[in-house]
Design an enzyme around this catalytic site. Structure first.
Site, short mmCIF file in Angstrom:
data_model
loop_
_atom_site.label_atom_id
_atom_site.label_comp_id
_atom_site.label_asym_id
_atom_site.label_seq_id
_atom_site.Cartn_x
_atom_site.Cartn_y
_atom_site.Cartn_z
N GLU A 158 -5.83 20.35 -17.58
CA GLU A 158 -5.34 20.85 -16.30
C GLU A 158 -3.89 21.27 -16.35
O GLU A 158 -3.53 22.34 -15.89
CB GLU A 158 -5.54 19.79 -15.21
CG GLU A 158 -7.01 19.63 -14.86
CD GLU A 158 -7.24 18.63 -13.76
OE1 GLU A 158 -6.40 17.74 -13.58
OE2 GLU A 158 -8.28 18.72 -13.09
N GLU B 2 11.81 -6.71 12.35
CA GLU B 2 12.06 -6.15 13.68
C GLU B 2 13.52 -6.16 14.12
O GLU B 2 13.85 -5.58 15.13
CB GLU B 2 11.16 -6.81 14.74
CG GLU B 2 11.28 -8.29 14.85
CD GLU B 2 10.30 -8.86 15.87
OE1 GLU B 2 10.57 -9.95 16.36
OE2 GLU B 2 9.29 -8.20 16.17
#
Lengths: 586, 106
Positions: free
Chosen positions: A80, A320
């Site tokens: 490829e 957080e």
């Protein structure tokens, strides 16, 4: 070329006592664990999956690790990409293909097959391919070969039957040459590969996948089959990181952690006391779960501070809050994290869970741990990770994370947000992984909200079954015994008022008793006084009686004398007859 | 188009055909391909062709030059553009068509 070389199997895979089959270690992080030591040596392995799943990279890394770590040169036959493209693509992973080629350790051959400029007439075979491959193998004395993607041959030739028979011959030939081969194949409709080449490569099949679930992409790897060898059967997430592929095997493969008897403080003497005295085990995992605002982060920060105070390093992974925010907030309750950061003992890693996929989080964490070498890792809160994946994936990821940390002997503390007083499903999913589980809950009532903590479980140590109220004060966390009444537990002002109530009741009772004692004493005194009086009266009477008795007896003597005297006066007879009469008178 | 071709043919005179046949040793397919090719050339391109036989067993590294994987492969390097035909060349009409023997060498 018959492979009799046996390679050491990673110790984590204890269930593979000895390799049943000679294996070629891939050197790819985690893959050797799930394959029990590597790919089957001297045989072809099929790696298949959809476009962009990492097949080519897996093959290339297999070669590069073979060269750099196991001294096995390799050949990459590319159908490829050109050699230049390949080199450029993997350069970012630190693989210097050009150098390896120059050193004669790697041969990259790009086979450009385009049907457009080719016609077929009559019989042919793929001897040209065999010769090319053979020449490349000989040139570098290759032990490993990658064919990427061999199925492109089907696109190049119209005579699929010939391609098929030639591929069958090719795999047989590769086995004869004794090279360990990786053959990649594009995933097909309803089949592993588009042209069904899995039919020819039957020793080992690895399926790669690339899925997007809820906007988060996860790569997965599965060993579909591995003839003659035990292997992990799960789907393992894998990740393409800075240093190549990382397969993340799940805990169940190895529960071999060395355990520590050492106990480390939680940072709070009272909490240590609830855990039987010295605190938690080093290297254990602790979960602090509770609803919002119950002080989970504070407990986590206290753990970190305690570790730093012992001179150990702590890694705080926050999902957080930012580091400055955590530092500010904790400073307000007397936990000075900035000091430990300055001392280099505390490191923050603040990241939104949605920024990365779960695997990337795990890998980032592992990289941080390797760089910083902490003895404590805090994650606050783990429940936020659910935003980055589905529940079961989160628990699988946490399993691996805890597994990893335990393997390193690192104490882990997690906070988990639960919605409501009941344990959430995420809690339950990780419950079995956690050694010490602290539950903090808010107790509502009387117009206020109070915090209480109890130990849900703590493996391997005596621990308190008591609920403790805790206050977040200017000096950190302070535990107070709650009021445990007959039917309920009271906290906060209700506890205080109940206690005051109890105190006043107790005082009243005490006063009552004192009063009664006083009364009794008084009564005793009065009884004693009365008794004394009666005794005196009795004594007086007795005296009278005695006196009378004495008087009585002296009177008798007088009378006898008087009678004798009277008889003498009456001139009574000598026989005393006059005395008889005198006695009758008496 | 025809004018251009006439012009080119006229300008260059009879075209030289350069053909390379890749084989792997003296396999039956290779021998058959060579026999078929020579027959075709003698019939249609007499005096204007040369055939180069490349035995990849002896010179394996040459396989990369023309990107050879199938054996036998015939490469027409001249006249341009390059054409490849794989197989034993047993179907003469097909080979003629593929090499464009008629159109290029009337």
């Amino acid at each position: 070329m018959t492979a009799v070389i046996s390679h050491p199997v990673p110790s984590a895979v204890s269930w593979v006592e000895r390799p049943l089959l000679p294996k070629a270690p891939t050197g790819i992080a985690g893959l050797d664990e799930v394959t029990g030591g590597g790919l089957p040596r001297g045989r072809p392995t099929l790696v298949c999956g959809p476009a962009g799943c990492g097949k080519t990279l897996l093959g290339m890394e297999f070669l590069v690790r073979g060269i750099t770590e196991y001294g096995e040169p390799g050949v990459f036959l590319a159908f490829e990409e050109t050699a230049g493209d390949l080199a450029a693509n993997v350069a970012s992973l630190g693989f210097d293909l050009t150098r390896m080629q120059a050193d004669g350790l790697l041969a990259v051959d790009h086979v450009n097959v385009v049907r457009a400029d080719m016609d077929e007439t009559g019989e042919w075979d793929l001897d040209g391919l065999f010769i090319r491959l053979g020449a490349a193998i000989d040139a570098v004395k290759a032990r490993r070969v990658v064919l990427d993607t061999i199925e492109n041959l089907f696109g190049a030739f119209s005579d699929a039957a010939t391609v098929r028979s030639e591929l069958r011959r090719l795999f047989g030939w590769l086995k004869e040459r004794g090279v360990t081969a990786v053959v990649t194949g594009e995933r097909g409709e309803g089949a592993l590969t588009r042209h069904g080449i899995e039919e020819y490569v039957s020793d080992c099949v690895i399926v790669l996948d690339h899925r997007v679930i809820e906007q988060t992409s996860t790569r997965r790897l599965r060993i579909l089959k591995y003839r003659g060898s035990l292997h992990g059967t799960n789907e393992y997430p894998f990740f393409i990181g800075e240093h190549g592929l990382s397969v993340l095997p799940i805990t169940s493969l190895g529960l071999q952690h060395a355990v520590s008897e050492e106990r480390v403080s939680t940072g709070n003497a009272r909490l240590d006391g609830m855990l039987g005295g010295p605190g938690v085990f080093r290297g254990s995992s602790i979960l602090v779960s509770g609803t919002a605002g119950t002080g989970k982060s504070t407990i986590v920060a206290q753990f970190c501070e305690a570790a730093c105070a012992r001179g150990e390093r702590a890694l705080y992974i926050a999902f957080e809050e930012s580091a400055p925010q955590i530092i500010r907030n904790m400073a307000s309750v007397g936990i000075d994290l900035a000091r430990w950061m300055a001392a280099g003992l505390l490191q923050f890693h603040c990241v939104r869970p949605s920024v990365l996929g779960l695997e990337a989080h795990l890998l980032a964490m592992q990289t941080l741990v390797e760089d910083f070498q902490p003895s404590l890792v805090a994650m606050d809160p783990i429940t936020n990770l659910i935003g980055a994946g589905q529940g079961i994936e989160v628990s699988a990821m946490l399993t691996r994370e805890i597994d990893y940390l335990k393997g390193q002997g690192i104490t882990a503390i997690f906070s988990g947000l639960s919605s409501g007083s009941e344990l959430t499903s995420s809690d339950q999913q990780i419950a079995s992984l956690i050694d010490t589980w602290l539950l903090v809950k808010a107790i509502d009532g009387n117009g206020e909200r109070n915090r209480a903590l109890y130990i849900l479980k703590s493996r391997g140590m005596a621990h308190s079954n008591q609920v403790r109220e805790f206050l977040i004060t200017d000096d950190g966390i302070e535990f107070i015994d709650v009021y445990v009444g007959q039917h309920h537990v009271l906290t906060g002002s209700a506890r205080a008022s109940q206690e005051a109530d109890e105190r006043s009741k107790a005082t009243a009772l005490k006063q009552d008793i004192e009063q009664r004692q006083l009364n009794l004493e008084r009564r005793r005194k009065s009884v004693e006084a009365q008794a004394a009086i009666m005794w005196r009266e009795f004594q007086a009477e007795a005296d009278i009686v005695e006196r009378l008795r004495q008087q009585g007896s002296s009177a008798g003597e007088v009378r006898e004398e008087e009678r004798v005297e009277q008889g003498r006066l009456r001139s009574a007879d000598a026989d005393g007859t006059g005395a008889v009469e005198a006695s009758a008178v008496d | 188009m025809t004018a251009g071709m006439d012009f080119r043919t006229a300008d260059r005179g009879p075209e030289l055909w350069h053909l390379r046949l890749y084989v792997a040793g003296a396999s039956p397919k290779s021998l058959k391909a060579f026999a078929n090719l020579r027959a075709l050339c003698e019939e249609h391109l007499a005096g204007r062709y040369e055939i180069e036989i490349i035995d990849l067993v002896k010179r394996p590294l040459l396989a990369r030059d023309d990107d050879i994987i199938a054996i036998p492969t015939l490469v027409r390097s001249l006249p341009e553009p390059m054409r490849k035909i794989i197989g034993d060349l047993s179907d003469t009409d097909r080979v003629m068509l593929s090499l464009q023997v008629d159109t290029l060498s009337p």
